[in-house]
Design an enzyme around this catalytic site. Structure first.
Site, PDB file in Angstrom:
ATOM      1  N   HIS A 190      19.031  31.805  25.469  1.00  0.00           N
ATOM      2  CA  HIS A 190      17.844  32.425  24.891  1.00  0.00           C
ATOM      3  C   HIS A 190      16.912  32.976  25.953  1.00  0.00           C
ATOM      4  O   HIS A 190      16.312  34.022  25.777  1.00  0.00           O
ATOM      5  CB  HIS A 190      17.083  31.420  24.025  1.00  0.00           C
ATOM      6  CG  HIS A 190      17.718  31.201  22.701  1.00  0.00           C
ATOM      7  ND1 HIS A 190      18.132  32.236  21.910  1.00  0.00           N
ATOM      8  CD2 HIS A 190      18.013  30.078  22.027  1.00  0.00           C
ATOM      9  CE1 HIS A 190      18.656  31.759  20.806  1.00  0.00           C
ATOM     10  NE2 HIS A 190      18.598  30.438  20.845  1.00  0.00           N
ATOM     11  N   ARG A 297      32.904  42.405  17.568  1.00  0.00           N
ATOM     12  CA  ARG A 297      34.078  41.539  17.760  1.00  0.00           C
ATOM     13  C   ARG A 297      33.825  40.234  17.002  1.00  0.00           C
ATOM     14  O   ARG A 297      33.169  39.330  17.529  1.00  0.00           O
ATOM     15  CB  ARG A 297      34.279  41.230  19.239  1.00  0.00           C
ATOM     16  CG  ARG A 297      34.729  42.397  20.092  1.00  0.00           C
ATOM     17  CD  ARG A 297      34.978  41.939  21.535  1.00  0.00           C
ATOM     18  NE  ARG A 297      35.731  42.895  22.303  1.00  0.00           N
ATOM     19  CZ  ARG A 297      35.197  43.770  23.162  1.00  0.00           C
ATOM     20  NH1 ARG A 297      33.893  43.811  23.334  1.00  0.00           N
ATOM     21  NH2 ARG A 297      35.973  44.595  23.837  1.00  0.00           N
ATOM     22  N   ARG A 333      35.042  44.709  13.105  1.00  0.00           N
ATOM     23  CA  ARG A 333      36.486  44.533  13.257  1.00  0.00           C
ATOM     24  C   ARG A 333      36.890  43.184  12.696  1.00  0.00           C
ATOM     25  O   ARG A 333      36.237  42.174  12.989  1.00  0.00           O
ATOM     26  CB  ARG A 333      36.843  44.618  14.742  1.00  0.00           C
ATOM     27  CG  ARG A 333      38.292  44.377  15.025  1.00  0.00           C
ATOM     28  CD  ARG A 333      38.595  44.647  16.466  1.00  0.00           C
ATOM     29  NE  ARG A 333      38.213  43.537  17.338  1.00  0.00           N
ATOM     30  CZ  ARG A 333      38.389  43.539  18.657  1.00  0.00           C
ATOM     31  NH1 ARG A 333      38.903  44.599  19.248  1.00  0.00           N
ATOM     32  NH2 ARG A 333      38.033  42.511  19.374  1.00  0.00           N
ATOM     33  N   GLU A 432      45.313  50.780  19.758  1.00  0.00           N
ATOM     34  CA  GLU A 432      45.419  50.088  21.053  1.00  0.00           C
ATOM     35  C   GLU A 432      46.871  49.779  21.386  1.00  0.00           C
ATOM     36  O   GLU A 432      47.172  49.141  22.386  1.00  0.00           O
ATOM     37  CB  GLU A 432      44.543  48.831  21.071  1.00  0.00           C
ATOM     38  CG  GLU A 432      44.670  47.941  19.849  1.00  0.00           C
ATOM     39  CD  GLU A 432      43.614  46.843  19.788  1.00  0.00           C
ATOM     40  OE1 GLU A 432      42.974  46.538  20.798  1.00  0.00           O
ATOM     41  OE2 GLU A 432      43.447  46.271  18.691  1.00  0.00           O
ATOM     42  N   ASN A 455      41.178  49.026  26.305  1.00  0.00           N
ATOM     43  CA  ASN A 455      41.424  47.806  27.088  1.00  0.00           C
ATOM     44  C   ASN A 455      42.869  47.367  26.909  1.00  0.00           C
ATOM     45  O   ASN A 455      43.553  46.997  27.864  1.00  0.00           O
ATOM     46  CB  ASN A 455      40.497  46.671  26.642  1.00  0.00           C
ATOM     47  CG  ASN A 455      39.038  47.045  26.793  1.00  0.00           C
ATOM     48  OD1 ASN A 455      38.716  48.004  27.478  1.00  0.00           O
ATOM     49  ND2 ASN A 455      38.157  46.306  26.139  1.00  0.00           N
ATOM     50  N   ASP A 456      43.329  47.407  25.654  1.00  0.00           N
ATOM     51  CA  ASP A 456      44.719  47.050  25.392  1.00  0.00           C
ATOM     52  C   ASP A 456      45.652  48.244  25.561  1.00  0.00           C
ATOM     53  O   ASP A 456      46.762  48.094  26.071  1.00  0.00           O
ATOM     54  CB  ASP A 456      44.862  46.473  23.975  1.00  0.00           C
ATOM     55  CG  ASP A 456      44.435  45.005  23.927  1.00  0.00           C
ATOM     56  OD1 ASP A 456      44.772  44.266  24.873  1.00  0.00           O
ATOM     57  OD2 ASP A 456      43.768  44.603  22.970  1.00  0.00           O
ATOM     58  N   ARG A 466      46.273  42.982  31.445  1.00  0.00           N
ATOM     59  CA  ARG A 466      44.868  43.239  31.815  1.00  0.00           C
ATOM     60  C   ARG A 466      44.201  42.047  32.480  1.00  0.00           C
ATOM     61  O   ARG A 466      43.109  42.168  33.035  1.00  0.00           O
ATOM     62  CB  ARG A 466      44.071  43.725  30.596  1.00  0.00           C
ATOM     63  CG  ARG A 466      43.830  42.692  29.519  1.00  0.00           C
ATOM     64  CD  ARG A 466      43.371  43.340  28.211  1.00  0.00           C
ATOM     65  NE  ARG A 466      42.009  43.001  27.849  1.00  0.00           N
ATOM     66  CZ  ARG A 466      41.477  43.195  26.638  1.00  0.00           C
ATOM     67  NH1 ARG A 466      42.171  43.791  25.684  1.00  0.00           N
ATOM     68  NH2 ARG A 466      40.246  42.855  26.372  1.00  0.00           N
ATOM     69  N   CYS A 503      36.268  52.235  21.705  1.00  0.00           N
ATOM     70  CA  CYS A 503      35.441  51.049  21.933  1.00  0.00           C
ATOM     71  C   CYS A 503      35.943  50.206  23.102  1.00  0.00           C
ATOM     72  O   CYS A 503      35.437  49.120  23.345  1.00  0.00           O
ATOM     73  CB  CYS A 503      35.342  50.216  20.663  1.00  0.00           C
ATOM     74  SG  CYS A 503      36.940  49.701  20.034  1.00  0.00           S
TER      75      CYS A 503
HETATM   76  C1  LIG Z   1      38.065  47.008  22.470  1.00  0.00           C
HETATM   77  C2  LIG Z   1      39.245  46.436  22.597  1.00  0.00           C
HETATM   78  O1  LIG Z   1      39.503  45.214  22.087  1.00  0.00           O
HETATM   79  P1  LIG Z   1      39.392  43.833  22.926  1.00  0.00           P
HETATM   80  O2  LIG Z   1      38.806  44.165  24.254  1.00  0.00           O
HETATM   81  O3  LIG Z   1      38.553  42.946  22.095  1.00  0.00           O
HETATM   82  O4  LIG Z   1      40.842  43.452  22.995  1.00  0.00           O
HETATM   83  C3  LIG Z   1      40.332  47.090  23.331  1.00  0.00           C
HETATM   84  O5  LIG Z   1      41.456  46.582  23.363  1.00  0.00           O
HETATM   85  O6  LIG Z   1      40.030  48.142  23.926  1.00  0.00           O
HETATM   86 MG   LIG Z   2      42.024  45.008  21.985  1.00  0.00          MG
END
Ligand SMILES: C=C(OP(=O)(O)O)C(=O)O
Ligand SMILES: [Mg+2]
Length: 575
Positions: A190, A297, A333, A432, A455-456, A466, A503
């Protein structure tokens, strides 16, 4: 000799000033046997009442100065004080063990605190801080000790403390307190959240700052990098003063952009949205002028507890986010558990390749009770704002169809129960997995939108985990293979009149943004603090000109070539 300490960047900005050590170390509690347990219980009750009065005062003041959300912290403290589990246990201890109220309160609180601290989730661990805060307030009344918050400051200072409780933070005099550094805490404590909304630079979680810094020593607090310099040299001070001036100028420029739409120089609008993991992140999102939430998320709601969250708990969280975003789009999501994210209470078997395993939508379609509970919470929340529902890790059309069918079934059964849907909502997917990107034209017939999860997508395209340092060199966002997939998704969506967002972290990357803008990406979702710099960059670029570079970029053969090209173009934009 100057010394450098690193911690967690809790609130951006740079400040140079003198350290004020806040001795808010634990009160020394003695155990004493008492004969008159009735009198001891009354003493305990009186201290509780006084603590409640304090908290009511503080919450009123905080409500006026910082708003309802921060005042809610203290209302939550009041609830701790009213919690029969805590209060009755203390009372029983006084009566049964014939001990003084201080000792009973301290012991009982400690057992609650260690329970929370052991939880495998940062948010829950930080709730232990709330109990600690409340306990200290009650103990201070029992012992007649003043809480050591400096309310009478005369000079500007940087507070250094083991921990700053929310009430410590709320009582800091903003005219004089220019920054703070703590030994413990994380980005979602906080005090960190409050520092961000008060605009005070802060570094938390430094572990041993209170041992390293002496009272009155000069400090540089660099909230951008999470660095504190103790006793800096003249040269270091001069360098940071320069950075401070630049950052202040930068902030003034950014602040102008908070309420504005994100427009390219040639008049095209793109949406800059924020990624969140909890309703607690919304302060930052709004302060940075996000045009929506591009990714909530939701797995955060499932973590750090020993059972699934109920429909009601989830509904409240989704409703809060939708209401606070006040009609702006909010993409929520569905549960993306698996891979590196575990839920111990689901008791899933270990897998050889968890990132390629039983996760996200695969798990939800298999465990439909869990999935349906979340969908019902989302459907109930849909009437409170501009909700968009998104399914993660979609590999095949059948998966999307199945997930959508379950959603439709739940919608139908809610309608049969008399629920009236007053707001239309879109249903889309994360792209992804390369198979989904390749098949985007087929998906585009059935989904309302795509959000590219780079990211994925990057890890699956280059087959580079990753999380694995040793293959990090292969994790290449600007690799033409990744860029070709992204372009393919955007084109396929636009051909069917659907919108495309992103995202993954790449959406907030200042080198990737010109490429993505040129490709026609409609929505960029990123951490809140990246929004204003991204908005500024986009305002300086012509989307039509960037579009002309797309073919050339896609015909390059390496990441390095792409990066060099974009950086050269960016240098021209700066001039
Ligand atoms: C936003 C994504 O999901 P996370 O990072 O939660 O796997 C992604 O895979 O780009
Ligand atoms: Mg992902």
């Amino acid at each position: 000799m100057s010394r450098k300490i690193t911690g967690v960047k809790a609130s951006a900005g740079i400040v140079i000033g003198k350290a004020l050590l806040l001795d808010n170390s634990d009160l020394h509690i003695q155990s004493v046997l008492v004969e008159d347990t009735g009198a001891e219980t009354s003493r305990f009750r009186e201290a509780l009442e006084k603590a409640k009065e304090d908290l009511l005062d503080i919450s009123e003041r905080v409500e006026q100065e910082l708003g309802t959300e921060h005042a809610d912290i203290f209302r939550a403290h009041l609830m701790v004080l009213e919690d029969p589990e805590l209060v009755d246990t203390v009372q029983a201890k006084i009566e049964q063990e014939k001990v003084n109220a201080e000792h009973a309160m301290h012991e009982v609180a400690q057992s609650f605190i260690s329970l929370f601290e052991q939880m495998d989730n940062e948010y829950m661990r930080e709730r232990a801080a709330d109990i600690r805060d409340v306990t200290k307030r009650v103990l201070s009344h029992l012992m007649g000790v003043e809480l050591s918050v400096p309310s009478q400051l005369q000079d500007e200072v940087i507070i250094v403390a083991k921990d700053l409780t929310p009430s410590d933070t709320a009582q800091l005099d903003r005219r004089f307190v220019k920054g703070f550094v703590t030994d413990i805490g994380g980005r979602t404590s906080h005090s960190a959240i409050m520092a961000r909304s008060m605009g005070i630079p802060a570094v938390v979680g430094t572990r041993d700052m209170t041992r390293e810094a002496q009272a009155g020593v000069t400090l540089i607090v660099d909230g951008h990098e999470g660095i504190v310099i103790i006793d800096p040299s003249e040269k270091e001070i001069a360098a940071y003063q320069e950075q401070q001036i630049l950052y202040d100028k930068q902030k003034e420029e950014w602040a102008q952009l908070v309420g504005t739409k994100t427009m390219s120089r040639d008049g095209h609008h793109v949406e800059l949205a924020a990624n969140i993991g909890s309703p607690l992140d919304l302060d930052d999102v709004l302060a940075n002028g996000a045009e929506g939430v591009g990714l909530f998320r939701t797995e955060f709601l499932y973590m750090g507890r020993d059972e699934l969250p109920t429909e009601e708990e989830q509904f409240q969280a989704y409703k809060q986010v939708l209401e606070q975003m006040d009609g702006k789009p909010v993409v929520i999501r569905t549960l993306d558990i698996g891979g590196d994210k575990h839920l111990p209470y689901l008791d899933l078997p270990e897998e050889m390749n968890p990132f390629l395993g039983f996760r996200a939508i695969r798990l939800c379609l298999d465990n439909q009770d869990l999935f349906r509970t979340q969908l019902r919470a989302l459907l109930r929340a849909s009437v409170h704002g501009n909700l968009k529902i998104m399914f993660p890790m979609i590999a095949t059309l059948e998966e999307f169809r199945q997930a959508k069918a379950v959603l439709e079934e739940e919608k139908q059964s809610m309608q049969d129960e008399g629920f009236v849907f007053t707001q239309p909502f879109e249903v889309g997917i994360m792209v992804e997995i390369p198979a989904a990107a390749m098949m985007a034209d087929m998906f585009a017939n059935e989904v309302d939108f795509f959000s590219i999860g780079t990211n994925d997508l990057i890890q699956y395209t280059l087959a580079a985990d990753r999380m694995n340092e040793r293959v990090a060199y292969l994790y290449q966002p600007y690799h033409p293979a990744v860029l070709r997939l992204i372009r393919q998704v955007i084109e396929a969506a636009h051909a069917k009149g659907k919108w495309v967002g992103m995202c993954g972290e790449m959406a907030g990357d200042l080198v990737a943004i010109p490429i993505l803008l040129g490709m026609g990406l409609d929505e960029f979702s990123m951490s809140a603090s990246s929004i204003l710099p991204a908005r500024q960059l986009i305002s300086r670029m012509s989307r039509d000109e960037k579009a002309k570079d797309t073919e050339q970029i896609l015909s390059m053969s390496t990441s390095q070539q792409v990066e060099d090209f974009v950086k050269t173009q960016l240098a021209k934009t700066d001039n």
